[in-house]
Motif scaffolding. Structure first.
Motif, PDB file in Angstrom:
ATOM      1  N   VAL A   1      -0.050  12.449  80.167  1.00  0.00           N
ATOM      2  CA  VAL A   1      -0.461  11.040  80.205  1.00  0.00           C
ATOM      3  C   VAL A   1      -1.143  10.655  78.895  1.00  0.00           C
ATOM      4  CG1 VAL A   1      -2.037   9.405  81.329  1.00  0.00           C
ATOM      5  CG2 VAL A   1      -0.621  10.924  82.714  1.00  0.00           C
ATOM      6  N   GLU A   2      -2.006  11.525  78.398  1.00  0.00           N
ATOM      7  CA  GLU A   2      -2.725  11.230  77.155  1.00  0.00           C
ATOM      8  C   GLU A   2      -1.781  11.203  75.955  1.00  0.00           C
ATOM      9  OE1 GLU A   2      -5.827   9.892  75.024  1.00  0.00           O
ATOM     10  OE2 GLU A   2      -5.819  10.218  77.187  1.00  0.00           O
ATOM     11  N   LEU A   3      -0.784  12.073  75.943  1.00  0.00           N
ATOM     12  CA  LEU A   3       0.213  12.042  74.862  1.00  0.00           C
ATOM     13  C   LEU A   3       0.989  10.727  74.875  1.00  0.00           C
ATOM     14  CD1 LEU A   3       1.605  15.689  74.891  1.00  0.00           C
ATOM     15  CD2 LEU A   3       0.349  14.577  73.019  1.00  0.00           C
ATOM     16  N   ARG A   4       1.333  10.259  76.068  1.00  0.00           N
ATOM     17  CA  ARG A   4       2.027   8.971  76.190  1.00  0.00           C
ATOM     18  C   ARG A   4       1.138   7.827  75.691  1.00  0.00           C
ATOM     19  NH1 ARG A   4       3.393   6.925  82.045  1.00  0.00           N
ATOM     20  NH2 ARG A   4       1.182   6.540  81.896  1.00  0.00           N
ATOM     21  N   SER A   5      -0.152   7.872  76.043  1.00  0.00           N
ATOM     22  CA  SER A   5      -1.092   6.849  75.579  1.00  0.00           C
ATOM     23  C   SER A   5      -1.257   6.900  74.063  1.00  0.00           C
ATOM     24  CB  SER A   5      -2.455   7.026  76.240  1.00  0.00           C
ATOM     25  OG  SER A   5      -2.373   6.810  77.619  1.00  0.00           O
ATOM     26  N   LEU A   6      -1.360   8.093  73.519  1.00  0.00           N
ATOM     27  CA  LEU A   6      -1.489   8.244  72.072  1.00  0.00           C
ATOM     28  C   LEU A   6      -0.263   7.686  71.361  1.00  0.00           C
ATOM     29  CD1 LEU A   6      -2.957   9.312  69.570  1.00  0.00           C
ATOM     30  CD2 LEU A   6      -1.906  11.550  70.007  1.00  0.00           C
ATOM     31  N   TRP A   7       0.902   7.965  71.894  1.00  0.00           N
ATOM     32  CA  TRP A   7       2.136   7.444  71.301  1.00  0.00           C
ATOM     33  C   TRP A   7       2.143   5.912  71.303  1.00  0.00           C
ATOM     34  CZ3 TRP A   7       5.561   8.678  67.993  1.00  0.00           C
ATOM     35  CH2 TRP A   7       6.778   8.004  67.920  1.00  0.00           C
ATOM     36  N   LYS A   8       1.671   5.308  72.391  1.00  0.00           N
ATOM     37  CA  LYS A   8       1.595   3.842  72.460  1.00  0.00           C
ATOM     38  C   LYS A   8       0.605   3.293  71.437  1.00  0.00           C
ATOM     39  CE  LYS A   8       2.856   3.239  77.312  1.00  0.00           C
ATOM     40  NZ  LYS A   8       2.366   2.822  78.643  1.00  0.00           N
TER      41      LYS A   8
END
Length: 171
Positions: free
Chosen positions: A150-157
């Motif tokens: 989830v945090e990787l997805r948020s970082l990518w955004k």
């Protein structure tokens, strides 16, 4: 004078999310049922059933970690954003990226420690039920992996979003 507040329409949950929520509800209801069962046994018979106490404790561990996954996915976890809300533009984007990187570091440590804990309890059985404790302690690394994703997805955004779209006071 009334304020005109527009509410966003309720989000439709996908089948996986619905199954996850049902899974969490079953765990929670099971825990409540076991605690109630033990309370009745103590009140009317003066004794309890140790395996039900242990299962309630295990279910509490499960609901804690699976609930943490749910909170993390929907960004409902505790966040202190007093300083970040005063920033905007590239400064805010940079701080968000750094915060996300530190979160990933902390989650990586949590995953590492959880895996060590599981490895150390592979041959340990619980007292009342005989359950392998690695099955109980395994929820920690599972939660850490889910939170990392989830945090990787948020970082990518955050990385993909232009710095000009980061405004003061924006949540």
């Amino acid at each position: 004078m009334q304020e005109n507040k527009t509410q966003s329409p309720p989000q439709k949950s996908n089948p996986a999310q619905l199954l996850f929520e049902i899974f969490c509800a079953v765990i929670f209801l099971g825990m409540i049922g076991l605690v109630f069962y033990n309370a009745v046994l103590r009140k009317f018979f003066g004794s309890s059933f140790p395996p039900s106490e242990e299962w309630a404790r295990f279910l509490f561990i499960y609901i804690t970690f699976f609930g943490a996954i749910e909170a993390f996915i929907h960004h409902k976890h505790i966040a202190v954003d007093l300083l970040v809300n005063l920033l905007s533009g590239l400064t805010r984007k940079t701080v968000n990226i750094l915060a996300s990187a530190f979160s990933l570091l902390a989650l990586g440590l949590l995953l590492y420690g959880g895996l060590i804990n599981v490895q150390q309890t592979m041959d340990t059985r619980s007292v009342a039920t005989g359950v392998n404790m690695a099955l109980i302690n395994g929820t920690l690394p599972l939660m850490a992996i889910a939170a990392i994703l989830v945090e990787l997805r948020s970082l990518w955004k955050i990385i993909r979003r232009p710095a000009a779209l980061f405004h003061k006071g924006q949540g």
